[in-house]
Enzyme design. Structure first.
Site, PDB file in Angstrom:
ATOM      1  N   ASP A 133       4.019  10.709   7.973  1.00  0.00           N
ATOM      2  CA  ASP A 133       2.978  10.623   9.958  1.00  0.00           C
ATOM      3  C   ASP A 133       3.365  10.008  10.652  1.00  0.00           C
ATOM      4  OD1 ASP A 133       1.204  10.760   7.192  1.00  0.00           O
ATOM      5  OD2 ASP A 133       0.058   9.589   7.148  1.00  0.00           O
ATOM      6  N   GLU A 173       4.316   2.712  -3.621  1.00  0.00           N
ATOM      7  CA  GLU A 173       4.635   4.151  -2.841  1.00  0.00           C
ATOM      8  C   GLU A 173       5.926   4.566  -2.132  1.00  0.00           C
ATOM      9  OE1 GLU A 173       2.010   3.739   0.118  1.00  0.00           O
ATOM     10  OE2 GLU A 173       0.980   5.670   0.861  1.00  0.00           O
TER      11      GLU A 173
END
Ligand code: 9WN
Length: 437
Positions: free
Chosen positions: A174, A410
């Site tokens: 992103d 993550e």
């Protein structure tokens, strides 16, 4: 290590809603496209029918165009923004399913690679597992073929060998510096509907997530997509974010090789078409290598300029092959050099998302520096596929050392090793299971 495998299996079970796996329990309580593909490989090590069901759940959201959307929403879940109401896909186009609701973008096409790997794991096991996959493959193949045809035509209408994306979210990376120059150009309109972020209520350290200004732009593009009714030709003519994605293109080339092998096995006759896609995208990726840094680069399609950054997407040619032996050697050496996994300050010898030697590097900021186990796993997988077994073994070791804390996070701060973002991230659990197997 057996504790790590047990914990990874436990996380995947815990994140399952029965048929789909949430990308993460709190931060991402829905199914994401490339997450689901990676997760299905992890699941294959513990439960083959569940691995197939994972991809079936994703394909249930496939659009009539063949696009596999980047999010398939669990209608029972609320806690994510932007949710189905904000995307409003089925209100804008009949190509989108009404149920399950989905987002209106896509993500890198790792799915055929995952299917091939599930098939191999099942074949090794034999018995019911092998039979289950053999029965399931023909219909999975049809979904994959439609998906690949969509990408080859809808996302590369000029046949350039590079996929076009409309949003940083489509790259799966992103806020990577890859997209800074493209986002810098975006002027958010005064009519951007008000919104409240949810991600920063889950990850309270805002440094680990994109900024509010970045989010405004992310949401503004969603408005632009709706104005174009999610129609690819209209989007490409109007949207303010338009770039080629070299990493997604390399993934697509490799996925076409895998799907061609599957086509041969199933006797569908589509092998030549799929091999032609693979060759076209391999050439597109090879032509994107910047002689100055040796890394492959994306292009801003509005200015036609290369986006000169040093991120791990630059290693895209290692994903799709096609380098001659000296080029391959040089790229692997660069990967292990002090600019990358050999940087002297790294806690573990793994690839950070952005080179620590680059001015864009920020060690806690999501895709701007932290190391992501899922992508290190993917590079281990691809290095093995191209015969670079020693480099793959070293990267595997580093990634497993990073995962040994058991948080299955993550991403990680590459210098200190601090776990960042979400814990119990599904694709990190999948990475652990596959690397251990
Ligand atoms: C937006 C689910 C997804 C990953 C992406 C990652 C992140 C979403 C977000 O989480 O993106 O799609 O809300 O930040 O960047 O790669 O698929 O794990």
């Amino acid at each position: 290590m057996s504790q790590l495998a047990a914990r990874a299996g436990y996380v995947l079970r815990g994140n399952s809603s029965g048929t789909m796996t949430k990308a993460a329990p709190d931060l991402y309580p829905h199914q994401w496209s490339w997450d689901a593909a990676f997760v299905s490989v992890g699941l294959a090590h513990v439960d083959i029918p569940r691995a197939c069901a994972e991809l079936d759940a994703l394909f249930a959201g496939q659009w009539r165009t063949g696009m596999v959307p980047h999010i398939v929403f669990d209608p029972e879940e609320r806690g994510y923004f932007p949710g189905p109401d904000r995307w409003a896909c089925a209100e804008h186009t009949q190509d989108a399913p009404v149920m399950p609701p989905t987002s209106g973008l896509c993500q890198p096409a790792v799915h055929a690679l995952a299917v091939e790997r599930i098939d191999r794991i099942a074949a090794r096991r034999g018995g019911d597992d092998a039979a289950t996959v053999t029965r399931w493959l023909p219909q999975a193949y049809e979904h994959l073929l439609a998906w690949h045809r969509y990408l080859a035509h809808g996302r590369d209408p000029t046949g350039s060998g590079l996929l076009t994306i409309y949003h940083g979210w489509e790259s799966g990376m992103d806020n990577s510096p890859r997209w800074d120059a493209v986002y810098d150009r975006i002027r958010v309109g005064p009519d951007l509907p008000a919104y409240e972020r949810r991600d920063t209520t889950v990850v309270s350290d805002v440094d680990q997530r994109p900024t509010d200004a970045e989010y405004d732009r992310y949401l503004w593009i969603v408005e632009e997509l709706k104005r174009a009714d999610y129609d690819d030709a209209r989007v490409q003519a109007t949207v303010s974010f338009l770039a080629t994605d070299v990493f997604a293109s390399a993934v697509f080339a490799a996925a076409n090789d895998a799907l061609a092998r599957l086509a041969d096995r199933l006797g569908t006759g589509d092998g030549p078409e799929l091999r032609a896609y693979a060759e076209r995208f391999r050439r597109g990726v090879a032509a994107s290598i910047d002689p100055e840094t040796g890394l492959a680069l994306d292009t801003d399609l509005r200015t036609r300029e290369w986006l000169r950054v040093q991120t791990l997407a630059g290693f895209a040619p290692l994903v799709c092959g096609g380098l001659d032996p000296p080029q391959l050697r040089r790229m692997v050496q660069l990967l292990e050099s002090p600019r990358w996994s050999g940087h002297p300050r790294l806690r573990w010898a793994v690839l950070p998302s952005t080179s620590p030697a680059s001015p864009d590097f920020r060690p806690r900021a999501y895709w701007r520096g932290p190391s992501w186990p899922v992508l290190n796993w993917f590079f281990v997988w691809m290095l093995n596929a191209s015969g670079e077994r020693e480099a793959a073994a070293r990267l595997r070791r580093g990634t497993l050392d990073q995962l040994a804390d058991g948080s299955l996070s993550e991403y990680y701060e590459p210098f200190t090793g601090e776990a960042l973002g979400s814990t119990d991230q599904s694709w990190t659990a999948a990475a652990a299971l596959d690397l251990l197997a």
